[in-house]
Design a protein around this motif. Structure first.
Motif, mmCIF file in Angstrom:
data_model
loop_
_atom_site.group_PDB
_atom_site.id
_atom_site.type_symbol
_atom_site.label_atom_id
_atom_site.label_comp_id
_atom_site.label_asym_id
_atom_site.label_seq_id
_atom_site.Cartn_x
_atom_site.Cartn_y
_atom_site.Cartn_z
ATOM 1 N N SER A 210 0.835 -1.195 0.000
ATOM 2 C CA SER A 210 0.000 0.000 0.000
ATOM 3 C C SER A 210 0.876 1.253 0.000
ATOM 4 C CB SER A 210 -0.938 0.003 1.210
ATOM 5 O OG SER A 210 -0.193 0.060 2.396
ATOM 6 N N LYS A 211 0.394 2.271 -0.690
ATOM 7 C CA LYS A 211 1.143 3.527 -0.805
ATOM 8 C C LYS A 211 0.731 4.478 0.301
ATOM 9 C CE LYS A 211 1.466 3.172 -5.820
ATOM 10 N NZ LYS A 211 1.094 3.813 -7.098
ATOM 11 N N SER A 212 1.709 5.198 0.843
ATOM 12 C CA SER A 212 1.413 6.170 1.889
ATOM 13 C C SER A 212 0.712 7.388 1.292
ATOM 14 C CB SER A 212 2.707 6.613 2.571
ATOM 15 O OG SER A 212 3.435 7.457 1.704
ATOM 16 N N LYS A 213 0.068 8.163 2.161
ATOM 17 C CA LYS A 213 -0.618 9.376 1.716
ATOM 18 C C LYS A 213 0.375 10.351 1.079
ATOM 19 C CE LYS A 213 -3.623 13.112 3.112
ATOM 20 N NZ LYS A 213 -4.298 13.806 4.193
ATOM 21 N N ARG A 214 1.563 10.480 1.660
ATOM 22 C CA ARG A 214 2.569 11.402 1.107
ATOM 23 C C ARG A 214 2.974 10.990 -0.303
ATOM 24 N NH1 ARG A 214 6.923 11.552 5.805
ATOM 25 N NH2 ARG A 214 6.149 9.466 6.078
ATOM 26 N N ARG A 215 3.167 9.696 -0.503
ATOM 27 C CA ARG A 215 3.536 9.220 -1.845
ATOM 28 C C ARG A 215 2.399 9.464 -2.828
ATOM 29 N NH1 ARG A 215 5.595 3.187 -3.677
ATOM 30 N NH2 ARG A 215 5.321 3.555 -5.899
ATOM 31 N N LEU A 216 1.173 9.194 -2.419
ATOM 32 C CA LEU A 216 0.020 9.425 -3.296
ATOM 33 C C LEU A 216 -0.114 10.907 -3.658
ATOM 34 C CD1 LEU A 216 -2.599 7.032 -1.682
ATOM 35 C CD2 LEU A 216 -1.490 6.770 -3.914
ATOM 36 N N LEU A 217 0.092 11.800 -2.692
ATOM 37 C CA LEU A 217 0.034 13.236 -2.967
ATOM 38 C C LEU A 217 1.091 13.645 -3.984
ATOM 39 C CD1 LEU A 217 -0.506 14.662 0.637
ATOM 40 C CD2 LEU A 217 -2.114 14.810 -1.281
ATOM 41 N N PHE A 218 2.309 13.113 -3.825
ATOM 42 C CA PHE A 218 3.397 13.415 -4.747
ATOM 43 C C PHE A 218 3.076 12.902 -6.150
ATOM 44 C CE2 PHE A 218 7.392 12.185 -6.837
ATOM 45 C CZ PHE A 218 8.059 13.398 -6.841
ATOM 46 N N GLU A 219 2.561 11.689 -6.243
ATOM 47 C CA GLU A 219 2.202 11.118 -7.545
ATOM 48 C C GLU A 219 1.119 11.953 -8.221
ATOM 49 O OE1 GLU A 219 1.231 6.955 -7.222
ATOM 50 O OE2 GLU A 219 3.232 6.445 -6.489
ATOM 51 N N GLU A 220 0.103 12.354 -7.467
ATOM 52 C CA GLU A 220 -0.972 13.185 -8.018
ATOM 53 C C GLU A 220 -0.433 14.521 -8.521
ATOM 54 O OE1 GLU A 220 -3.950 13.558 -4.972
ATOM 55 O OE2 GLU A 220 -4.336 11.388 -4.957
ATOM 56 N N ALA A 221 0.416 15.166 -7.725
ATOM 57 C CA ALA A 221 0.995 16.457 -8.130
ATOM 58 C C ALA A 221 1.829 16.295 -9.405
ATOM 59 C CB ALA A 221 1.841 17.036 -7.002
ATOM 60 N N SER A 222 2.592 15.220 -9.492
ATOM 61 C CA SER A 222 3.422 14.974 -10.676
ATOM 62 C C SER A 222 2.560 14.801 -11.924
ATOM 63 C CB SER A 222 4.275 13.713 -10.481
ATOM 64 O OG SER A 222 5.202 13.886 -9.450
ATOM 65 N N VAL A 223 1.529 13.987 -11.816
ATOM 66 C CA VAL A 223 0.646 13.724 -12.957
ATOM 67 C C VAL A 223 -0.079 15.001 -13.377
ATOM 68 C CG1 VAL A 223 -1.408 12.444 -13.689
ATOM 69 C CG2 VAL A 223 0.428 11.262 -12.467
ATOM 70 N N GLU A 224 -0.533 15.800 -12.403
ATOM 71 C CA GLU A 224 -1.191 17.076 -12.719
ATOM 72 C C GLU A 224 -0.286 17.982 -13.539
ATOM 73 O OE1 GLU A 224 -2.646 19.143 -9.273
ATOM 74 O OE2 GLU A 224 -3.880 17.433 -8.659
ATOM 75 N N LEU A 225 1.023 17.886 -13.298
ATOM 76 C CA LEU A 225 1.988 18.721 -14.019
ATOM 77 C C LEU A 225 2.498 18.038 -15.287
ATOM 78 C CD1 LEU A 225 3.905 19.998 -10.883
ATOM 79 C CD2 LEU A 225 2.351 21.322 -12.348
ATOM 80 N N GLY A 226 1.915 16.909 -15.642
ATOM 81 C CA GLY A 226 2.276 16.211 -16.872
ATOM 82 C C GLY A 226 3.556 15.399 -16.785
ATOM 83 N N LYS A 227 3.966 15.044 -15.568
ATOM 84 C CA LYS A 227 5.210 14.288 -15.365
ATOM 85 C C LYS A 227 4.913 13.031 -14.543
ATOM 86 C CE LYS A 227 7.624 17.553 -17.268
ATOM 87 N NZ LYS A 227 8.215 17.408 -18.572
ATOM 88 N N GLU A 228 4.659 11.942 -15.215
ATOM 89 C CA GLU A 228 4.443 10.668 -14.528
ATOM 90 C C GLU A 228 5.712 10.309 -13.767
ATOM 91 O OE1 GLU A 228 2.162 7.441 -13.449
ATOM 92 O OE2 GLU A 228 1.475 8.928 -14.913
ATOM 93 N N PRO A 229 5.622 10.047 -12.456
ATOM 94 C CA PRO A 229 6.832 9.733 -11.700
ATOM 95 C C PRO A 229 7.480 8.430 -12.179
ATOM 96 C CG PRO A 229 4.923 9.947 -10.237
ATOM 97 C CD PRO A 229 4.430 10.048 -11.625
ATOM 98 N N ILE A 230 8.786 8.431 -12.215
ATOM 99 C CA ILE A 230 9.552 7.257 -12.628
ATOM 100 C C ILE A 230 10.000 6.530 -11.370
ATOM 101 C CG2 ILE A 230 11.628 6.477 -13.830
ATOM 102 C CD1 ILE A 230 11.269 9.078 -15.560
ATOM 103 N N PHE A 231 9.672 5.251 -11.288
ATOM 104 C CA PHE A 231 9.997 4.435 -10.115
ATOM 105 C C PHE A 231 11.329 3.728 -10.352
ATOM 106 C CE2 PHE A 231 9.925 0.595 -7.582
ATOM 107 C CZ PHE A 231 9.500 1.061 -6.352
#
Length: 130
Positions: free
Chosen positions: A76-97
């Motif tokens: 399961s992903k933490s809330k902080r990680r989910l917030l970061f992923e959402e912010a990245s996608v909103e800015l058009g940058k899918e996070p790279i794992f």
């Protein structure tokens, strides 16, 4: 010569918000976002990072990072990680794992950041040293 430098923000909840604010206010410079994962005895240590294009004519490519501030014991992903992923996608940058060695395996954090920079360059995720 274009060089990448890591700038450590911190490991706390507020630091993640600072990183996301940097991403939003500098969205025109945002190059990529990253989620780094390291295995530990207690689960996974997650680092969140954002790389920015150099400002104006500089040769300095900053990579802001919240190093190993999130621990995960299961999938399961933490809330902080989910917030970061959402912010990245909103800015058009899918996070790279990317899976990494834990920073404690290095004698110094400078060596740890050189290790990450090498991985990012080898995978063409940041420009090569010119």
């Amino acid at each position: 010569m274009l060089q990448q430098y890591f700038i450590e923000l911190g490991e706390g909840y507020g630091d993640i918000y600072e990183l996301m604010e940097l991403m939003k206010t500098n969205s025109q410079r945002l190059h990529r976002t990253f989620i780094f994962s390291s295995n530990t005895k207690s689960g996974q240590a997650i680092s969140l990072a954002a790389a920015f294009h150099p400002a104006q004519d500089s040769n300095f490519m900053p990579i802001y990072i919240c190093r190993e501030g999130i621990t995960q014991k299961d999938e399961s992903k933490s809330k902080r990680r989910l917030l970061f992923e959402e912010a990245s996608v909103e800015l058009g940058k899918e996070p790279i794992f990317i899976g990494l060695k834990h920073s404690s395996e290095f004698a110094d954090t400078k060596l740890f950041y050189q290790y990450i920079t090498g991985i990012l360059r080898l995978n063409h995720l940041v420009p090569p040293l010119q």
